[in-house]
Write an enzyme that holds these catalytic residues in place. Structure first.
Site, PDB file in Angstrom:
ATOM      1  N   ILE A 384     -12.531  -7.931  -4.729  1.00  0.00           N
ATOM      2  CA  ILE A 384     -12.608  -8.836  -3.578  1.00  0.00           C
ATOM      3  C   ILE A 384     -11.399  -8.645  -2.672  1.00  0.00           C
ATOM      4  O   ILE A 384     -11.527  -8.546  -1.442  1.00  0.00           O
ATOM      5  CB  ILE A 384     -12.718 -10.294  -4.057  1.00  0.00           C
ATOM      6  CG1 ILE A 384     -14.060 -10.512  -4.767  1.00  0.00           C
ATOM      7  CG2 ILE A 384     -12.582 -11.267  -2.877  1.00  0.00           C
ATOM      8  CD1 ILE A 384     -14.219 -11.880  -5.399  1.00  0.00           C
ATOM      9  N   ASP A 403      -0.018  -7.395  -6.630  1.00  0.00           N
ATOM     10  CA  ASP A 403      -0.830  -7.376  -7.848  1.00  0.00           C
ATOM     11  C   ASP A 403       0.076  -6.935  -8.997  1.00  0.00           C
ATOM     12  O   ASP A 403       0.957  -6.075  -8.800  1.00  0.00           O
ATOM     13  CB  ASP A 403      -2.008  -6.412  -7.708  1.00  0.00           C
ATOM     14  CG  ASP A 403      -3.114  -6.667  -8.728  1.00  0.00           C
ATOM     15  OD1 ASP A 403      -4.242  -6.984  -8.307  1.00  0.00           O
ATOM     16  OD2 ASP A 403      -2.851  -6.550  -9.948  1.00  0.00           O
ATOM     17  N   ALA A 461     -10.538 -18.257  -5.625  1.00  0.00           N
ATOM     18  CA  ALA A 461     -10.406 -17.578  -6.919  1.00  0.00           C
ATOM     19  C   ALA A 461     -10.805 -18.496  -8.072  1.00  0.00           C
ATOM     20  O   ALA A 461     -11.980 -18.566  -8.453  1.00  0.00           O
ATOM     21  CB  ALA A 461      -8.979 -17.073  -7.086  1.00  0.00           C
ATOM     22  N   ASP A 486     -12.196 -23.724  -2.376  1.00  0.00           N
ATOM     23  CA  ASP A 486     -13.593 -23.637  -2.824  1.00  0.00           C
ATOM     24  C   ASP A 486     -13.734 -23.942  -4.314  1.00  0.00           C
ATOM     25  O   ASP A 486     -14.833 -24.197  -4.792  1.00  0.00           O
ATOM     26  CB  ASP A 486     -14.129 -22.228  -2.541  1.00  0.00           C
ATOM     27  CG  ASP A 486     -15.606 -22.073  -2.850  1.00  0.00           C
ATOM     28  OD1 ASP A 486     -16.406 -22.901  -2.358  1.00  0.00           O
ATOM     29  OD2 ASP A 486     -15.963 -21.134  -3.592  1.00  0.00           O
ATOM     30  N   GLU A 491     -14.614 -29.392 -12.224  1.00  0.00           N
ATOM     31  CA  GLU A 491     -15.804 -29.401 -11.373  1.00  0.00           C
ATOM     32  C   GLU A 491     -16.965 -30.034 -12.137  1.00  0.00           C
ATOM     33  O   GLU A 491     -17.106 -29.817 -13.340  1.00  0.00           O
ATOM     34  CB  GLU A 491     -16.168 -27.973 -10.948  1.00  0.00           C
ATOM     35  CG  GLU A 491     -15.088 -27.315 -10.093  1.00  0.00           C
ATOM     36  CD  GLU A 491     -15.440 -25.884  -9.702  1.00  0.00           C
ATOM     37  OE1 GLU A 491     -16.573 -25.444 -10.024  1.00  0.00           O
ATOM     38  OE2 GLU A 491     -14.597 -25.219  -9.083  1.00  0.00           O
ATOM     39  N   HIS A 513     -17.480 -24.757  -4.460  1.00  0.00           N
ATOM     40  CA  HIS A 513     -17.610 -23.530  -5.259  1.00  0.00           C
ATOM     41  C   HIS A 513     -18.828 -22.707  -4.813  1.00  0.00           C
ATOM     42  O   HIS A 513     -19.687 -22.338  -5.619  1.00  0.00           O
ATOM     43  CB  HIS A 513     -17.721 -23.866  -6.745  1.00  0.00           C
ATOM     44  CG  HIS A 513     -17.301 -22.726  -7.632  1.00  0.00           C
ATOM     45  ND1 HIS A 513     -16.735 -22.914  -8.862  1.00  0.00           N
ATOM     46  CD2 HIS A 513     -17.369 -21.375  -7.470  1.00  0.00           C
ATOM     47  CE1 HIS A 513     -16.475 -21.748  -9.422  1.00  0.00           C
ATOM     48  NE2 HIS A 513     -16.856 -20.800  -8.599  1.00  0.00           N
ATOM     49  N   GLY A 515     -18.356 -19.829  -2.808  1.00  0.00           N
ATOM     50  CA  GLY A 515     -17.873 -18.552  -2.295  1.00  0.00           C
ATOM     51  C   GLY A 515     -18.844 -17.411  -2.496  1.00  0.00           C
ATOM     52  O   GLY A 515     -19.045 -16.578  -1.610  1.00  0.00           O
ATOM     53  N   GLY A 516     -19.473 -17.352  -3.649  1.00  0.00           N
ATOM     54  CA  GLY A 516     -20.430 -16.285  -3.932  1.00  0.00           C
ATOM     55  C   GLY A 516     -21.870 -16.731  -3.806  1.00  0.00           C
ATOM     56  O   GLY A 516     -22.784 -15.989  -4.161  1.00  0.00           O
TER      57      GLY A 516
END
Length: 630
Positions: A384, A403, A461, A486, A491, A513, A515-516
């Site tokens: 991503i 990273d 993320a 998100d 949750e 949530h 995002g995808g």
């Protein structure tokens, strides 16, 4: 001990073939008829009335032939088409028809003119085919059928089978009324309702056994078959409103699939999973050690998402359960949302929108900035992060990334040597770290203090990555100018009420949530994960498994395949090969891959082998799971 004789009587239409032959003949003869669709629909209706016993078969036959207006020359094309429309499980078990040809008969109300050439390919000679025959006029047109043939009459199959005077048990395999009445009349011992192509309620209700494919019929009778365990007996449970394409893909491949729109609690899942072979979940269902302990039949888990922290991967591995996820399928959806939110936050779109919804006009450029020329800091440069890097650069942003692993930069992106360095220069920080437990509260007060004043934060993320109270403080003190969140530390399992300390804060975008969660991403996931599940269950492939050694296997056509999962301790392969040698198996292929905990070996052997070998392989010390694939 003498084995009792068994006779297997097959129907032709919608059993050996996937279609009704006269319907196909109608497609051929009526190709140029302007009323083709109407006539074919009428023929099909008449066919079904006859199959269900609503009208006499004689009437059904007479009415259909009259509508067909077929010529003898049309039969060659019909035969060619039927050869391409054999039932899938019939084709895949051709060896059964060859090996048991002396026990197999065809009794059909169809016609020998097209049945004989088809079943001849399956080693069934004409004298074992009992069917009607056409009558033709002088010009070769089909004008009727032999009215003296017992099969041209209502319940003709009963009399036909009675006249054959077969010795031993008689099993009838078919899809309709004319098949099950042979059992009802007492001339057959068992009726198997064949539902691979069509499921007729009357036949299903009257059946001794419903067989969705020939594999099931062969399994029940302990006969040689293409696969060891019929797919319809493999139960798949899909939870959390997984896209219907996944249900369709798995069902069409022959599995028994149940789909639920919600997640299940641990107790409910423990109860439900006892007879399940494959489990499909998203992020809300947790597969705990207790669940795994109860899942005695579980072969695989499909996570229809990127993350797998909701699954105890190590316990799955120790129990021989392979886990797959969808690491790429929703990447674009997440990235597009991130791009959109960056623009919305930089332009203060949501505060302006809220003001207008409240009846206030506030046309101002204050707090509204272009993204061009701004610095984007990406934390986590995986699938991503990299795609976000490319799109952001295309919009004119200067991209930096951090990273913990050595990742190759794309385009003009520049790597930062530390998170602190990235935070100190970035106008926008976007988080794309994984679900490693070590990332809990990874981003807190110290990180907000290191950010540029007036920067913005994007978190698509993991919910536990950002300390929510620290984020709230950073927004309220205007340390940062806005945020898009998100994902959350806690949750809900289902849609409904939700509370967060971030509610009502200025220039904060809150999404549940998603995002995808685009239609495209969910379709892609519903394609990717079932493909991995089917590749494992059908052929043993573990490519892209997240918790198991990866093996890519060739498909074998004339062999048996054993799958052996074991603890990775010294000497296992020696013991496996000792068993294979003891029973003199001719091994045609052997594939092995291991990690620190388990070994996964696949053995392909010639068709002929001593069946005792399977029991011996199961007893090899440190065996976790053993399966005969086909």
């Amino acid at each position: 001990m003498k084995i009792a004789q068994k006779n297997y009587v097959f129907d032709f239409d919608s059993t050996l073939t996937s279609v009704e032959a006269l319907d196909v003949l109608a497609e051929i003869t009526l190709a140029n008829n302007p009323k083709k669709d109407e006539i074919i629909e009428e023929i099909q209706e008449i066919t079904n009335l006859g199959i269900d016993g609503e009208i006499s078969f004689t009437e059904s036959l007479e009415r259909r032939i009259k509508l067909l207006h077929a010529h003898k020359s049309n039969l060659d094309e019909l035969i060619s088409r039927l050869r391409l429309q054999l039932s899938a499980s019939i084709e895949s078990n051709k060896e059964f028809f060859t090996d048991f040809s002396s026990d197999i008969y065809v009794i059909s109300c169809g016609f020998k003119e097209f049945i004989d050439p088809i079943v001849k390919d399956y080693n069934i000679p004409s004298d074992r085919v009992y069917a009607n025959t056409f009558t033709f006029d002088a010009e070769g047109y089909i004008i009727g059928f032999d009215a003296e043939n017992v099969l041209s009459h209502h319940n003709g199959k009963i009399q036909c089978l009675k006249d054959m005077n077969l010795e031993g048990e008689i099993q009838v395999i078919g899809d309709g009324y004319s098949d099950y009445v042979m059992r009802e009349a007492g001339v057959a011992d068992k009726f198997f309702a064949f539902t691979e192509n069509v499921a007729r309620d009357k036949a299903v209700k009257k059946a001794d056994h419903v067989t969705p494919n020939l594999d099931e019929f062969l399994f029940v009778n302990d006969l040689p078959r293409n696969i060891s365990y019929p797919k319809n007996r493999i139960k798949i449970l899909l939870l959390e409103n997984i896209h219907s394409d996944a249900f369709n893909r798995l069902s069409e491949d022959g599995f028994s699939v149940e789909i639920l729109s919600h997640s299940l609690s641990e107790d409910d899942l423990i109860e439900k999973i006892k007879d399940i072979h494959v489990l499909g979940i998203r992020s809300k269902t947790h597969v705990t050690p207790k669940v795994i302990k109860a899942a005695k039949k579980l072969l695989a888990i499909g996570a229809f998402c990127i993350g797998t922290k909701q699954i105890d991967l190590e316990t799955c591995k120790e129990n021989g359960i392979v886990v797959f996820n969808a690491p790429y399928s929703n990447t674009r959806s997440v990235v597009e949302l991130a791009i959109g939110e960056i623009i919305m936050l930089m332009r203060s779109v949501f505060p302006r929108s809220t003001e207008l919804h409240n009846g206030q006009w506030n046309k101002t450029a204050k707090g509204s900035r272009e993204v061009r020329g701004k610095k984007l800091g990406i934390v986590g440069y995986g699938n991503i992060g990299k795609q976000l890097s490319v799109l952001a650069e295309a919009m004119g942003m200067n991209v930096f990334y951090y990273d913990i692993e050595d990742r190759l930069a794309l385009g003009n992106a520049q790597r930062c040597s530390s998170l602190k360095e990235l935070l100190s220069i970035s106008d926008v920080v976007s988080l794309h770290v994984d679900d490693n437990a070590a990332n809990r509260d990874f981003y807190g007060k110290a990180q907000f203090d290191q950010m540029k004043d007036g920067a913005i934060l994007i978190n698509l993320a993991r919910g536990f990555v950002v300390n929510i109270e620290a984020l709230k403080e950073a927004i309220e003190t205007k340390k940062i100018a806005g945020a898009a969140i998100d994902v959350y530390p806690q949750e809900p399992r289902a849609n409904g009420a939700f509370e967060t300390p971030l509610k009502g804060l200025n220039n904060v975008i809150l999404t549940p949530h998603v995002g995808g969660s685009t239609e495209e991403a969910q379709r892609d996931i519903a394609d990717f994960v079932p493909n991995k599940i089917m590749a494992y269950v059908n052929s043993g492939n573990t490519v892209d498994a997240v918790n198991f050694p990866n093996i890519r296997l060739p498909r074998q056509t004339n062999a048996h395949r054993f799958l052996h999962i074991h603890k990775n301790v010294p000497g296992i392969m020696a013991k496996v090969n000792k068993v294979l040698a003891k029973y003199e198996l001719n091994v045609t292929g052997q594939y092995l891959s291991t990690d620190n905990k388990v070994g996964y070996v696949i053995v392909d052997v010639d068709k002929e082998y001593n069946k005792k070998v399977t029991a011996a392989l199961k007893k090899v010390e440190n065996t976790i799971k053993f399966r005969i694939l086909y």
